[in-house]
Design an enzyme around this catalytic site. Sequence first.
Site, PDB file in Angstrom:
ATOM      1  N   ASP A  39      -7.628  -5.560  -4.767  1.00 26.06           N
ATOM      2  CA  ASP A  39      -8.801  -5.852  -5.794  1.00 26.06           C
ATOM      3  C   ASP A  39      -8.696  -4.574  -6.769  1.00 26.06           C
ATOM      4  OD1 ASP A  39     -11.348  -7.751  -6.906  1.00 26.06           O
ATOM      5  OD2 ASP A  39     -11.818  -5.702  -6.801  1.00 26.06           O
ATOM      6  N   TYR A  44     -10.703   0.327 -14.006  1.00 24.38           N
ATOM      7  CA  TYR A  44     -10.514   1.241 -12.953  1.00 24.38           C
ATOM      8  C   TYR A  44      -9.456   2.276 -13.218  1.00 24.38           C
ATOM      9  CZ  TYR A  44     -13.036  -2.077  -9.809  1.00 24.38           C
ATOM     10  OH  TYR A  44     -13.991  -3.042  -9.258  1.00 24.38           O
ATOM     11  N   LEU A 184     -20.100  -2.685   1.977  1.00 26.61           N
ATOM     12  CA  LEU A 184     -20.906  -1.821   2.690  1.00 26.61           C
ATOM     13  C   LEU A 184     -21.987  -1.259   1.950  1.00 26.61           C
ATOM     14  CD1 LEU A 184     -17.391  -0.480   4.134  1.00 26.61           C
ATOM     15  CD2 LEU A 184     -18.859  -2.235   5.070  1.00 26.61           C
ATOM     16  N   ILE A 222     -14.026  -7.168   0.113  1.00 25.91           N
ATOM     17  CA  ILE A 222     -12.896  -6.211  -0.254  1.00 25.91           C
ATOM     18  C   ILE A 222     -13.392  -4.913  -0.069  1.00 25.91           C
ATOM     19  CG2 ILE A 222     -11.812  -7.734  -1.746  1.00 25.91           C
ATOM     20  CD1 ILE A 222     -13.749  -7.025  -3.986  1.00 25.91           C
ATOM     21  N   LYS A 224     -13.537  -0.747   0.532  1.00 25.93           N
ATOM     22  CA  LYS A 224     -12.732   0.429   0.004  1.00 25.93           C
ATOM     23  C   LYS A 224     -12.778   1.447   0.881  1.00 25.93           C
ATOM     24  CE  LYS A 224     -13.166   4.249  -2.569  1.00 25.93           C
ATOM     25  NZ  LYS A 224     -13.945   5.076  -2.949  1.00 25.93           N
ATOM     26  N   VAL A 226     -10.430   5.388   1.221  1.00 24.23           N
ATOM     27  CA  VAL A 226      -9.376   6.181   1.014  1.00 24.23           C
ATOM     28  C   VAL A 226      -8.972   7.146   2.047  1.00 24.23           C
ATOM     29  CG1 VAL A 226      -9.591   6.493  -1.390  1.00 24.23           C
ATOM     30  CG2 VAL A 226     -10.521   8.287   0.178  1.00 24.23           C
ATOM     31  N   ASN A 234     -11.405  -0.955   9.008  1.00 27.36           N
ATOM     32  CA  ASN A 234     -12.197  -2.069   8.227  1.00 27.36           C
ATOM     33  C   ASN A 234     -11.149  -3.363   8.452  1.00 27.36           C
ATOM     34  OD1 ASN A 234     -13.991  -0.171   7.747  1.00 27.36           O
ATOM     35  ND2 ASN A 234     -13.298   0.161   5.545  1.00 27.36           N
TER      36      ASN A 234
END
Length: 270
Positions: A39, A44, A184, A222, A224, A226, A234
């Site tokens: 997504d 972004y 989250l 969805i 996220k 990094v 997850n």
Amino acid sequence: MLNDGNVIPQLGFGVFQVPEDDVTPVVAEALKVGYRSIDTAAVYGNEEGVGRAIKASGIPRDEIYVTTKLWNSEHGYDSTLRAFDASMRRLGLDYLDLYLIHWPVPSAGRFVDTFRAFQALKSQGRVGSIGVSNFRVIDLETLIAEAGETPAVNQIELHPTLGQRELRQYDANHAIATEAWSPLGQGTLLDNPTIVTIAKELDRTPAQVIIRWHLQLGNIVIPKSVTPSRIAENFDVFSFELDGPAMEAISRLDTGSRVGPDPATFSAGL
Ligand code: NAD
């Protein structure tokens, strides 16, 4: 399955706030771990990096589900068609799985024209599914009445402290799939005592418990990250279940508090 017959993975990977320079290895990691839905959004600023990771993965294009979003500054029929072309150039794709109107921007009054351009892109076969993001009941009612088509997806802020009961019910009544952004709570819910207790009982992490809550409610989700270990963590949510009392305890955390902007007034980019 979506209301147009297409299938979207229920668990995907979000890349909000991942800079263009960092996003390629992050998406590569997500694809390696098993995510097959990414997504992103024009605003972004990382569509090129996402596209590079998809191409380099060697995974057949039709096995990866790609979502991007039209930014507020581009509402309107012709500007939407141009913005779509620009996103596709940056992504390096000739087909998009899901295109979303990022925000309704009710004060601009142009989301119906925008959606009409989406309908044209869909009928040309350039987009598989068309949907919206951050639409309230009132926006959805206007859109369905005036465009004559029900969006496939409504991607909204949704997490245990913003349960969105009314909007989820409206979506369900109209066969619109609800997709949860900031699932989250942007990480703010991970030290919530109720969630931490349930996680300890199940020998799982708080993030896994929250993602599981979404999945069991039927939300598309969805998250996220990094961080490679968290990206994997997850995605490792298919070998346990929350029981009824745990689901209810998490749903009771709903206080109606947002981590993001209010869709009624948000008009950044205009
Ligand atoms: P999120 O709720 O997914 O939280 C992400 C943050 O939680 C991370 O930055 C990290 O700090 C923490 N985190 C994640 N996994 C963790 C783990 N296992 N352990 C500990 N900490 C962990 O927040 P988000 O990124 O805002 O939302 C997810 C995606 O939703 C975005 O990336 C984007 O794709 C989408 N989104 C859409 C909109 C919209 O308007 N449509 C708005 C915001 C986000």
